[in-house]
Motif scaffolding. Structure first.
Motif, mmCIF file in Angstrom:
data_model
loop_
_atom_site.group_PDB
_atom_site.id
_atom_site.type_symbol
_atom_site.label_atom_id
_atom_site.label_comp_id
_atom_site.label_asym_id
_atom_site.label_seq_id
_atom_site.Cartn_x
_atom_site.Cartn_y
_atom_site.Cartn_z
ATOM 1 N N SER A 1 0.811 -1.214 0.000
ATOM 2 C CA SER A 1 0.000 0.000 0.000
ATOM 3 C C SER A 1 0.846 1.266 0.000
ATOM 4 O O SER A 1 0.366 2.333 -0.398
ATOM 5 N N VAL A 2 2.104 1.166 0.426
ATOM 6 C CA VAL A 2 3.035 2.289 0.391
ATOM 7 C C VAL A 2 4.133 2.069 -0.641
ATOM 8 O O VAL A 2 4.507 2.986 -1.375
ATOM 9 N N VAL A 3 4.646 0.840 -0.710
ATOM 10 C CA VAL A 3 5.769 0.547 -1.606
ATOM 11 C C VAL A 3 5.401 0.817 -3.066
ATOM 12 O O VAL A 3 6.164 1.481 -3.796
ATOM 13 N N LEU A 4 4.251 0.344 -3.503
ATOM 14 C CA LEU A 4 3.892 0.500 -4.914
ATOM 15 C C LEU A 4 3.550 1.944 -5.283
ATOM 16 O O LEU A 4 4.000 2.436 -6.327
ATOM 17 N N PRO A 5 2.782 2.687 -4.489
ATOM 18 C CA PRO A 5 2.612 4.114 -4.798
ATOM 19 C C PRO A 5 3.936 4.875 -4.812
ATOM 20 O O PRO A 5 4.116 5.802 -5.600
#
Length: 357
Positions: free
Chosen positions: A21-25
């Motif tokens: 949820s944080v890594v990909l954005p």
């Protein structure tokens, strides 16, 4: 804007406190800034694919690999290595660098586990006993490099010299400095102060002309923020304490400012009138802007992102990974170490030759 053409980043999508949820954005933000990069993404498909489907540009620039094991943030390095080798998203991301699928691996996961896997998979470079983690440090002059900030607890004189060589090579790759200045972190600038290992490393650096760096002597804790030298060298325990102290101090100052600006209407008015100056200060003190520790001394480049960072911080770590790949960090470190140890060998031969005649 940099194109980063031809650079592929291996991403451990399951790493960090927040995972995909944080890594990909964060990867999507970096892709906007560097449209030419490509990603090899490793993680559990049920967690990764729903997020990736919502980021069509990132999905188009990525190859996804399902992994059925994720390394917990509190997992012991030995346990992570035993259970996660070959199968976890962390291992597979590092392995992608070894196989040539990616140029750099980025993970926000468990630091100890990541270092253990990186050492086991990539191995240390020849003549390097222990790797180091190098951090970018904001200073009054711009930025410096500080190492080691947590990989090696305790270091002998030779390891401190190796750290100096590797840190200088990173400074050449990141800052473009031909002769970056190097200082050893100590309790004082006098030559008689400090532990014997530090004093021995200092004597060697002072008496030996090493190409690619300029040794400036001892530096103290307050020199970190001043930017007295381009590269500050210390062992991992001290470096990690310094790093965590600096991060905590930045948060403390930010808290003081927020509290002061909200106490009276005059203070709030003053904040409005000086908002642009406060915005610049906040941006300068933002730890997300310099997020990313570089593992040095391995046969491959691995970047460790702060586990609790947000998407902007993760993007900064990926930006750093791109810069290290584009500027040939690995080759610069290898060359610096090779030339140094070749010279040491040649000098040793010259010294012992008369005794063997």
């Amino acid at each position: 804007m940099s194109s980063s053409s031809g650079v592929t980043i291996a991403i451990d999508a399951m790493g960090g406190d927040h995972g995909p949820s944080v890594v990909l954005p964060g990867a999507a933000i970096s892709l906007e800034r560097r449209p030419g990069i490509r990603f090899a993404i490793f993680g559990e498909e049920q967690a990764v694919l729903p997020v990736l489907d919502g980021l069509p540009k990132l999905k188009a620039a990525s190859v996804f690999h399902h992994c059925d094991v994720s390394i917990r943030m509190d997992e012991r390095p030995s346990q992570a290595l035993r259970q996660g080798r070959y199968r976890s998203s962390m291992w597979r991301a590092v392995e992608a660098v070894k196989t040539g699928e990616a140029h750099v691996a980025v993970s926000a996961g468990n630091t100890g586990a990541l270092m253990a896997m990186a050492k086991f998979c990539l191995r240390t470079m020849a003549k390097v006993e222990r790797p180091a983690i190098a951090a970018i440090w904001p200073t009054l002059r711009g930025e410096s490099i500080v190492l080691d900030v947590g990989a090696t607890i305790g270091a002998d004189a030779q390891q401190l010299v190796d750290f100096s060589l590797m840190g200088a090579a990173m400074a050449r790759a990141l800052f473009g400095a031909e002769q970056p200045t190097v200082g050893l972190l100590n309790v004082g600038v006098e030559e008689v102060k400090g532990q014997e290992e530090v004093r021995e490393a200092a004597r060697f650096l002072k008496e030996t002309a090493i190409s690619g760096l300029s040794y400036k002597g001892f530096v103290e804790g307050d020199d970190l923020g001043k930017g007295t030298v381009d590269v500050v060298v210390t062992e991992g325990f001290t470096g990690n304490v310094a790093l965590k102290t600096a991060e905590g101090t930045a948060k403390q100052i930010a808290g003081y400012l927020r509290a002061a600006m909200s106490q009276t209407w005059m203070a709030r008015l003053g904040y409005i009138l000086a908002k642009s100056a406060f915005d610049r200060l906040r941006d300068k003190m933002d730890p997300r802007k310099v997020n990313g520790g570089v593992f040095l001394g391995l046969n491959g480049v691995v970047i460790k992102s702060h586990g609790g960072t947000d998407a902007e911080g993760l993007a900064a770590a990926i930006d750093l990974a791109c810069a290290m790949a584009e500027n040939g960090l690995l080759g610069k470190v290898e060359e610096a170490l090779r030339l140094f140890h070749e010279r040491l060998t040649a000098e040793t031969v010259v010294e012992v030759a008369p005794e063997t005649i």
